[in-house]
Design a protein around this motif. Structure first.
Motif, PDB file in Angstrom:
ATOM      1  N   CYS A 138       0.824  -1.208   0.000  1.00 22.66           N
ATOM      2  CA  CYS A 138       0.000   0.000   0.000  1.00 22.66           C
ATOM      3  C   CYS A 138       0.863   1.265   0.000  1.00 22.66           C
ATOM      4  CB  CYS A 138      -0.905  -0.013   1.226  1.00 22.66           C
ATOM      5  SG  CYS A 138      -2.018   1.394   1.330  1.00 22.66           S
ATOM      6  N   ALA A 140       0.009   4.211   0.989  1.00 23.60           N
ATOM      7  CA  ALA A 140      -0.264   5.127   2.102  1.00 23.60           C
ATOM      8  C   ALA A 140       0.910   5.097   3.085  1.00 23.60           C
ATOM      9  CB  ALA A 140      -1.558   4.735   2.803  1.00 23.60           C
ATOM     10  N   CYS A 143       0.939   2.468   6.195  1.00 18.73           N
ATOM     11  CA  CYS A 143       0.261   1.194   5.969  1.00 18.73           C
ATOM     12  C   CYS A 143       1.201   0.209   5.284  1.00 18.73           C
ATOM     13  CB  CYS A 143      -0.972   1.417   5.098  1.00 18.73           C
ATOM     14  SG  CYS A 143      -1.919  -0.094   4.800  1.00 18.73           S
ATOM     15  N   CYS A 159      -4.161  -0.390  -0.458  1.00 17.94           N
ATOM     16  CA  CYS A 159      -4.761  -1.661  -0.062  1.00 17.94           C
ATOM     17  C   CYS A 159      -6.273  -1.566   0.007  1.00 17.94           C
ATOM     18  CB  CYS A 159      -4.203  -2.094   1.292  1.00 17.94           C
ATOM     19  SG  CYS A 159      -4.782  -1.079   2.672  1.00 17.94           S
ATOM     20  N   CYS A 163      -7.479   3.776   2.719  1.00 23.50           N
ATOM     21  CA  CYS A 163      -6.112   4.281   2.593  1.00 23.50           C
ATOM     22  C   CYS A 163      -5.990   5.266   1.436  1.00 23.50           C
ATOM     23  CB  CYS A 163      -5.127   3.122   2.406  1.00 23.50           C
ATOM     24  SG  CYS A 163      -4.545   2.442   3.971  1.00 23.50           S
TER      25      CYS A 163
HETATM   26 ZN   LIG Z   1      -3.292   0.671   3.133  1.00 25.94          ZN
END
Ligand SMILES: [Zn+2]
Length: 183
Positions: A138, A140, A143, A159, A163
């Motif tokens: 991911c 972000a 994350c 993900c 996010c």
């Molecule tokens: Zn994420």
């Protein structure tokens, strides 16, 4: 790749295992029921999952995470080939109410082995079809969950929608800060 077909089950199960059992947000070794919950959506006979499967499933989830973090095609191919080399397959056509499809596991093998075979084949097909462009961690900031994208345009970087939204808000704030003149 057929997105909703048998082949995608292994990819979906891989993502679910990695996100449930590894990484910072991953849980400690799951109990039998929670492990079944993770794998149930991917058409596995989760009733066969017992206590003895937990540790091997966690170990395999860690191996799968190692695949998702790879961004280099050659390394991804080597890693997937290593996973494939460690499972014993005996493909055969079956039809049990879902239409004809391939089963890769010899009949009667233990649950963990079926998971290993299906997830290894899932990520192998993903790499064969898309290289490393459709799998990853991911984007972000905070994350470490992973994703696989088998959609038509394949632009996924996060993900989850949560996010993606969080990252968009953060980027928007950063732009506003940058646009505010310093005094
Ligand atoms: Zn994420």
């Amino acid at each position: 790749m057929e997105v909703n077909g048998y082949r995608s089950d292994g990819v979906g199960a891989s993502v679910a295992m990695v996100n449930a059992w590894t990484g910072e947000q991953g849980a400690l070794p799951p109990d039998v029921e929670s492990a079944r919950d993770v794998l149930r959506p991917f058409s596995f006979l989760v009733a066969d999952l017992d206590e003895s499967a937990l540790e091997p499933l966690l170990a395999w989830a860690a191996e799968l995470r190692a695949f998702f973090v790879i961004t280099d095609l050659e390394r991804a191919v080597a890693h997937v080939n290593d996973l494939l080399a460690r499972v014993e397959m005996r493909p055969r056509l079956v039809d049990h109410g879902r239409g004809l499809h391939l089963h890769h596991a010899p009949s009667g093998v233990p649950f963990v082995q079926r998971i290993r075979i299906n997830t290894a084949m899932g990520v192998a097909n993903l790499v064969a079809d898309y290289g490393v462009g459709r799998s990853g961690v991911c984007a972000a900031a905070d994350c470490d969950r992973v994703f696989a994208d088998t959609s038509r345009n394949g632009r996924k970087r996060y993900c989850s929608d949560a996010c993606a939204n969080r990252a968009n808000v953060a980027a928007h704030r950063a732009r506003r800060r940058a646009a505010t003149p310093a005094r």
